[in-house]
Design an enzyme around this catalytic site. Structure first.
Site, PDB file in Angstrom:
ATOM      1  N   ARG A  78      -1.626  -5.663  -8.685  1.00  0.00           N
ATOM      2  CA  ARG A  78      -0.477  -6.530  -8.393  1.00  0.00           C
ATOM      3  C   ARG A  78      -0.225  -7.531  -9.494  1.00  0.00           C
ATOM      4  NH1 ARG A  78      -3.010  -7.596  -2.664  1.00  0.00           N
ATOM      5  NH2 ARG A  78      -4.737  -6.929  -3.961  1.00  0.00           N
ATOM      6  N   SER A 129      -2.968  -7.818   2.409  1.00  0.00           N
ATOM      7  CA  SER A 129      -3.277  -7.670   3.842  1.00  0.00           C
ATOM      8  C   SER A 129      -3.702  -8.998   4.445  1.00  0.00           C
ATOM      9  CB  SER A 129      -4.386  -6.639   4.046  1.00  0.00           C
ATOM     10  OG  SER A 129      -3.956  -5.366   3.664  1.00  0.00           O
ATOM     11  N   LYS A 187     -14.911 -11.945  10.052  1.00  0.00           N
ATOM     12  CA  LYS A 187     -14.309 -12.635  11.206  1.00  0.00           C
ATOM     13  C   LYS A 187     -12.788 -12.634  11.128  1.00  0.00           C
ATOM     14  CE  LYS A 187     -17.723 -15.976  12.608  1.00  0.00           C
ATOM     15  NZ  LYS A 187     -18.144 -17.152  11.861  1.00  0.00           N
ATOM     16  N   HIS A 240       0.842  -1.200   0.000  1.00  0.00           N
ATOM     17  CA  HIS A 240       0.000   0.000   0.000  1.00  0.00           C
ATOM     18  C   HIS A 240       0.880   1.254   0.000  1.00  0.00           C
ATOM     19  CE1 HIS A 240      -3.170  -2.604   2.205  1.00  0.00           C
ATOM     20  NE2 HIS A 240      -3.644  -2.362   0.999  1.00  0.00           N
TER      21      HIS A 240
HETATM   22  P1  ADP Z   1      -9.571  -3.690  -1.152  1.00  0.00           P
HETATM   23  O1  ADP Z   1     -10.395  -4.477  -0.176  1.00  0.00           O
HETATM   24  O2  ADP Z   1     -10.257  -2.488  -1.679  1.00  0.00           O
HETATM   25  O3  ADP Z   1      -8.881  -4.491  -2.216  1.00  0.00           O
HETATM   26  P2  ADP Z   1      -6.964  -3.437   0.045  1.00  0.00           P
HETATM   27  O4  ADP Z   1      -6.626  -2.753   1.317  1.00  0.00           O
HETATM   28  O5  ADP Z   1      -6.705  -4.894  -0.027  1.00  0.00           O
HETATM   29  O6  ADP Z   1      -8.459  -3.069  -0.215  1.00  0.00           O
HETATM   30  O7  ADP Z   1      -6.203  -2.737  -1.170  1.00  0.00           O
HETATM   31  C1  ADP Z   1      -6.377  -1.378  -1.451  1.00  0.00           C
HETATM   32  C2  ADP Z   1      -5.702  -1.071  -2.765  1.00  0.00           C
HETATM   33  O8  ADP Z   1      -4.301  -1.303  -2.657  1.00  0.00           O
HETATM   34  C3  ADP Z   1      -6.170  -1.946  -3.919  1.00  0.00           C
HETATM   35  O9  ADP Z   1      -6.137  -1.179  -5.100  1.00  0.00           O
HETATM   36  C4  ADP Z   1      -5.138  -3.036  -3.978  1.00  0.00           C
HETATM   37  O10 ADP Z   1      -5.029  -3.593  -5.281  1.00  0.00           O
HETATM   38  C5  ADP Z   1      -3.908  -2.245  -3.612  1.00  0.00           C
HETATM   39  N1  ADP Z   1      -2.881  -3.112  -3.027  1.00  0.00           N
HETATM   40  C6  ADP Z   1      -2.973  -3.932  -1.965  1.00  0.00           C
HETATM   41  N2  ADP Z   1      -1.819  -4.581  -1.741  1.00  0.00           N
HETATM   42  C7  ADP Z   1      -0.960  -4.158  -2.710  1.00  0.00           C
HETATM   43  C8  ADP Z   1       0.371  -4.472  -3.056  1.00  0.00           C
HETATM   44  N3  ADP Z   1       1.084  -5.375  -2.376  1.00  0.00           N
HETATM   45  N4  ADP Z   1       0.921  -3.842  -4.107  1.00  0.00           N
HETATM   46  C9  ADP Z   1       0.189  -2.958  -4.813  1.00  0.00           C
HETATM   47  N5  ADP Z   1      -1.074  -2.618  -4.573  1.00  0.00           N
HETATM   48  C10 ADP Z   1      -1.653  -3.209  -3.519  1.00  0.00           C
END
Ligand code: ADP
Length: 172
Positions: free
Chosen positions: A94, A132, A45, A19
């Site tokens: 990704r 995450s 959960k 992120h």
């Molecule tokens: P969501 O539930 O909206 O996917 P995330 O918190 O998982 O929320 O991700 C938010 C944004 O960050 C999304 O656009 C996701 O693709 C991007 N993202 C998450 N992890 C990575 C990563 N390792 N590298 C690049 N972008 C990421």
């Protein structure tokens, strides 16, 4: 389109270095980024932090970054964007596996709000495997998350896991 403000939406449970990579790339292009922590589709959960905890953790991580504001939102993201005068949304891509869902969301958002544009950004290749949910799993199983999250997030994760372990011990 001249951009001064953009929104970076997501669940951020927790914020990872992936992120952070996208956020810092975004900051090179826009003056101000709103990290928008989604209140919907979360709190499953397997979730780790509450929305409020995520917001304050991300605020702490970017305390020295004047171009970053952190907010939570519920309801439609395009409504949130309109309310904050943002027409650009940043999303990280990704792998091809992210593409289908992201593309569908982008077109739906455009159909709801034609002025919104989505900018997809690729992270450094070192972060392409990172999510995450994987970080949560590794952390819960006692793995070292140092490489995947900031020290502030790591400390909060450890505090959460030891609190959970203590609560479990008390109930056994
Ligand atoms: P969501 O539930 O909206 O996917 P995330 O918190 O998982 O929320 O991700 C938010 C944004 O960050 C999304 O656009 C996701 O693709 C991007 N993202 C998450 N992890 C990575 C990563 N390792 N590298 C690049 N972008 C990421």
């Amino acid at each position: 389109m001249k951009v001064d403000i953009a929104v970076y939406p997501g669940s951020f449970d927790p914020l990872t270095v992936g992120h952070d990579d996208i956020l810092r790339r975004g900051l090179r292009l826009v003056d101000h980024l709103i990290v928008a922590v989604a209140e919907t589709a979360t709190q499953s959960k397997s979730g780790l932090f509450t929305i409020e905890e995520r917001v304050s953790l991300i605020e702490e991580v970017y305390a020295d970054e004047p171009g970053v504001t952190v907010m939570s939102f519920s309801g439609l993201l395009v409504d949130f964007m309109r309310a904050h005068g943002a027409r650009l949304m940043i999303r990280g891509l990704r792998a091809v596996s992210d593409f289908e869902y992201e593309f569908q969301m982008a077109l739906m958002n455009r159909s709801l709000s034609p002025e919104v544009e989505v900018l997809f950004m690729a992270p450094d290749s070192r972060h392409t495997f990172l999510s995450s949910s994987l970080v949560r799993q590794v952390g819960r199983l006692g793995g070292d998350v140092t490489k995947f999250v900031s020290p502030i997030v790591k400390a909060s994760m450890e505090a959460r896991f030891s609190r959970d372990a203590a609560a479990k011990g008390a109930s056994d």
